[in-house]
Design a protein around this motif. Structure first.
Motif, PDB file in Angstrom:
ATOM      1  N   LEU A  53      56.919  25.522 -13.652  1.00 36.47           N
ATOM      2  CA  LEU A  53      57.229  26.370 -14.801  1.00 36.47           C
ATOM      3  C   LEU A  53      56.440  25.931 -16.022  1.00 36.47           C
ATOM      4  O   LEU A  53      55.842  26.753 -16.720  1.00 36.47           O
ATOM      5  CB  LEU A  53      58.724  26.285 -15.118  1.00 36.47           C
ATOM      6  N   ASN A  57      53.454  28.085 -17.897  1.00 34.84           N
ATOM      7  CA  ASN A  57      53.800  28.732 -19.155  1.00 34.84           C
ATOM      8  C   ASN A  57      53.348  28.021 -20.432  1.00 34.84           C
ATOM      9  O   ASN A  57      53.535  28.534 -21.513  1.00 34.84           O
ATOM     10  CB  ASN A  57      55.316  28.949 -19.222  1.00 34.84           C
ATOM     11  N   THR A  58      52.826  26.835 -20.281  1.00 34.17           N
ATOM     12  CA  THR A  58      52.334  26.197 -21.494  1.00 34.17           C
ATOM     13  C   THR A  58      50.837  25.970 -21.362  1.00 34.17           C
ATOM     14  O   THR A  58      50.298  25.957 -20.265  1.00 34.17           O
ATOM     15  CB  THR A  58      52.994  24.820 -21.722  1.00 34.17           C
TER      16      THR A  58
END
Lengths: 109, 670
Positions: A53, A57-58
């Motif tokens: 994740l 997402n970063t």
């Protein structure tokens, strides 16, 4: 000539303890064992869920690299192994202690 | 020659080691689980020896090369699978005392039918997992010797069937342990040399790039019917028509693909048939290779005499390409390829697409990007380097695919029939735990290496992305990077490791499959007087034949993708059976059967659809190609619902069996 070994999976030829093991005692033992397993499992599952994740997402790791290899490659390709080994060693110690304590309790009862 | 010798040594050593312990293999228990007397360190090496297959030795590097960072989750899942096995299953299962998963299923839940269904899944998973081993053997032998694909498949099937049928598992415990060390030594030592030389020459260019570029002018022989798209400008030398090839044969030239076009050689005229002539005559290194051509074709500029008459030339020139596609073009200014004017050389500007015909050769100039295959799965640039960044149509929803891959490998390990049976060779529960700790360490030592080959392959062998032969990248890199005798030696070491991988994994799988056939499925069908061991041997031979026949058809699938599918089926069938069987007192055979059929069945259907069905895109493609994320929950749900609906079927002896699994052993006192 090969000898046939009698082995009926339904037979329980050499059970050692259960004669004296009550429903409640077994239940308690299993709960303790399961809880310990799940606690360590949680660490791994958390890492396996959170790291993808984060990576997806970063952009913190974008463009960062170590000796030319992106950090994200190092995290996935090498970083998980110490974690897994640590969990395995630590769990084995804890469960051995737990089972030793259980045997001691049975003996003293 | 060196690689062939290396393969032979591994094959012979395995056979001899197996044969040496032949006389020990007597009873069923000797045969199947080495009499439960193997020490943790040896057993762990044997488990790893058996576990590390063609999938990670060859296939993983190929996947990393093609798809990039997302493929690194495979080894993470493969290793984490042992940790969940340790946390939830290993010691209780060892104490339970069943030899195989089908036996556990029947022993715990009391249903012979469940045992047969489980045995069916052992066959499904076993054969699914044997496919990539067979493919690995096929392409290894083909890559090293130029022999047809089937030679390697048959070779491995014969060796493994012989070893298994006549050695049993005690025989192969030592062999497997030996093979772990062969594999890890081969992969790590060669990787270190290749890293030092490869990165020493060029630095790590694989990252931060917009696509794989060739290091020098590269000619790539193509199969017919491939649709490719130029990313940078490329050139195509059209293949020969049949009549032209036949004519060349009369001139003593059998193999038109043997003509090399090296850097700087591509000057002057390309003759109408698509063969380079003039510059070759100027390049003394190449002259011996192409001399017959230069004599054969008039019209090339000046230095040679034509020796055949013009009608024949016309025949050769009979082009298989539409005339409109023929351009007179120059390679001038394209790095490394020199200067060639030709009536037949075809130029594909950036963005152009082209469908290959037989024997076409694609020329990529030095520093240009390799064209992509239309509908191919290759990932370029940022999407290759960054996690879950793929936007390729053929690989949609990368984050879902990543999670599903993690679930399948993480939960599938415990359901692999050939791995679980190994744990029974531990004397007791604590020894089983120690074994797993050693296994995790040994796996970590090994798994850091395959991605290195993938990254190096991106830099040194990007043409494989076009030919699709990425599964061979590990074997090809030594020649590309080091070359010469050193390259040959490294290839030999890697070939030995690869063969150790096929032999060990295939042996373990074959034992499980043969065991399931002879022990679980055919129990009542045995003719009177047939001993268990003899039946096991027959089953092993039959299973090997089936595996070889399937393996012959597996050439077009990525090795490690096939392995991942075997894991996904295992995760969707045996994982719930084992976890609930160990921990849940209300589990029934009805629930277990429902779980196996619903979860394992769904995973199998999904995978067969991908293998045999039409090409899909979008969510259907993602869900079917990586099914574990939805099939594992289905399996658990079916197990639980089925059990709750059939509580009258809870075995009367559940308490005794759970007690047996969970009661700790007394430490042995000397």
């Amino acid at each position: 000539v090969a000898t046939r070994v009698a082995r009926d999976p339904l037979a329980l030829p050499n059970i050692e303890q259960p004669s004296g093991l009550s429903e409640l005692a077994l239940h308690t033992l299993m709960r303790a064992q399961l809880r310990m397993g799940l606690r360590y499992l949680f660490v791994i599952v958390f890492a396996l869920v959170a790291v993808p994740l984060l990576l997806a997402n970063t952009s913190v790791l974008d463009g960062r690299s170590l000796v030319g290899v992106p950090i994200s490659w190092i995290v996935i390709g090498a970083g998980f192994f110490p974690l897994l080994l640590g969990v395995a060693v630590s769990y084995t110690r804890s469960i051995s202690r737990l089972e030793a304590a259980y045997l001691q309790m049975v003996d003293s009862a | 020659v060196i690689p062939i010798i290396a393969i032979a040594i591994v094959a012979i050593a395995s056979t001899v080691l197996g044969a040496l312990s032949l006389r020990v293999a007597r009873s069923t228990s000797d045969f199947l689980v080495a009499s439960r007397s193997v020490r943790p360190a040896l057993n762990a090496s044997a488990i790893c020896g058996e576990y590390l297959s063609a999938g990670t030795f060859l296939g993983l590097a190929g996947l990393v090369m093609t798809f990039g960072v997302d493929m690194l989750w495979y080894p993470v899942g493969y290793t984490a699978g042992y940790v969940i096995l340790l946390l939830l299953v290993a010691a209780p299962l060892r104490r339970f005392g069943a030899y195989t998963i089908p036996e556990f299923a029947q022993g715990r839940l009391g249903s012979p039918m469940l045992r047969r269904i489980s045995a069916g899944f052992v066959l499904l998973i076993g054969w699914m997992y044997l496919l990539p081993q067979m493919k690995g053997a096929g392409i290894t032998v083909a890559t090293l010797t130029g022999a047809p694909y089937w030679v390697g498949v048959v070779l491995v099937a014969v060796i493994v069937a012989g070893n298994v049928a006549f050695g049993g598992m005690r025989g192969i415990t030592f062999v497997q342990a030996f093979q772990y060390f062969v594999k890890v030594f081969a992969l790590s030592s060669a990787a270190m040399v290749l890293l030092i030389v490869g990165f020493g020459v060029s630095g790590v260019q694989a990252f931060g790039s917009d696509g794989p570029r060739v290091r020098e002018c590269t000619r790539i022989p193509m199969a017919a019917g491939k649709s490719l798209k130029a990313i940078d400008k490329i050139f195509v030398v059209p293949g020969f028509s049949k009549s032209a090839a036949a004519l060349l044969k009369t001139l003593g030239i059998d193999d038109v693909t043997k003509i090399r076009i090296a850097e700087g050689a591509l000057g002057g005229d390309l003759v109408r048939s698509g063969v380079l002539v003039d510059s070759l005559t100027r390049n003394p290194d190449l002259r011996s290779d192409v001399h017959p051509y230069t004599e054969a074709f008039p019209g090339s500029s000046g230095t040679t005499k034509p020796t055949i008459s013009s009608p024949m030339i016309t025949k050769i020139a009979d082009p298989t390409l539409p005339a409109t596609s023929v351009e007179k073009q120059s390679l001038a200014g394209s790095n490394g390829c020199g200067n060639a004017g030709s009536s037949m050389l075809r130029v594909l500007p950036a963005g152009a697409t082209y469908v290959t015909t037989a024997n076409d050769v694609v020329i990529v100039a030095k520093g240009s990007r390799v064209p992509s295959l239309v509908g191919g799965a290759r990932v370029d640039g940022q999407a290759w380097e960054r996690p879950f960044a793929s936007k390729a149509k053929s690989r949609p929803h990368p984050l879902y695919a990543g999670y599903s891959l993690i679930i399948g490998t993480f939960l599938g390990t415990m359901g692999l029939p050939h791995i679980l049976v190994r744990f029974y060779t531990n004397p007791d529960g604590p020894a089983t735990r120690k074994t797993i700790i050693v296994v995790v360490s040994l796996l970590a030592l090994y798994y850091v290496w395959p991605p290195v080959y993938g990254v190096l392959g991106r830099m040194w062998a990007p043409d494989l992305l076009l030919t699709g032969k990425t599964d061979a990248v590990v074997l090809l890199l030594p020649q590309r990077i080091v070359g010469g005798l050193g390259g040959q030696l490294l290839t030999g070491v890697l070939a030995a490791g690869a063969f150790a991988a096929f032999l060990s994994t295939a042996s373990g799988l074959l034992i499980s499959v043969a065991g399931a056939i002879s022990h679980d499925l055919a129990r009542t069908a045995a003719p009177a007087g047939t001993s268990i061991v003899r039946r096991f041997r027959q089953a092993a031979i039959i299973a090997a034949i089936v595996a070889a026949l399937l393996g012959l058809r597996a050439e077009r699938f990525d090795i490690n993708v096939l392995v991942g599918w075997a894991f996904a089926i295992a995760a969707s069938s045996f994982c719930p059976l084992l976890i609930l069987g160990v921990w849940w007192r209300r589990f029934t055979w009805v629930g277990a059967t429902a779980g196996l059929l619903a979860g394992g069945g769904a995973a199998a259907v999904a995978i067969f659809t991908v293998m045999l069905g039409p090409k899909l895109t979008g969510w259907p493609a993602a869900l079917l190609a990586q099914p574990a994320a939805w099939t594992v929950p289905i399996a658990f749900a079916a197990c639980i619902v089925g059990s709750l609906l059939s509580q009258s079927k809870v075995p009367a002896d559940t308490h005794a069996r759970l007690a047996r699994m969970h009661t700790p052993e007394r430490p042995v006192r000397n």
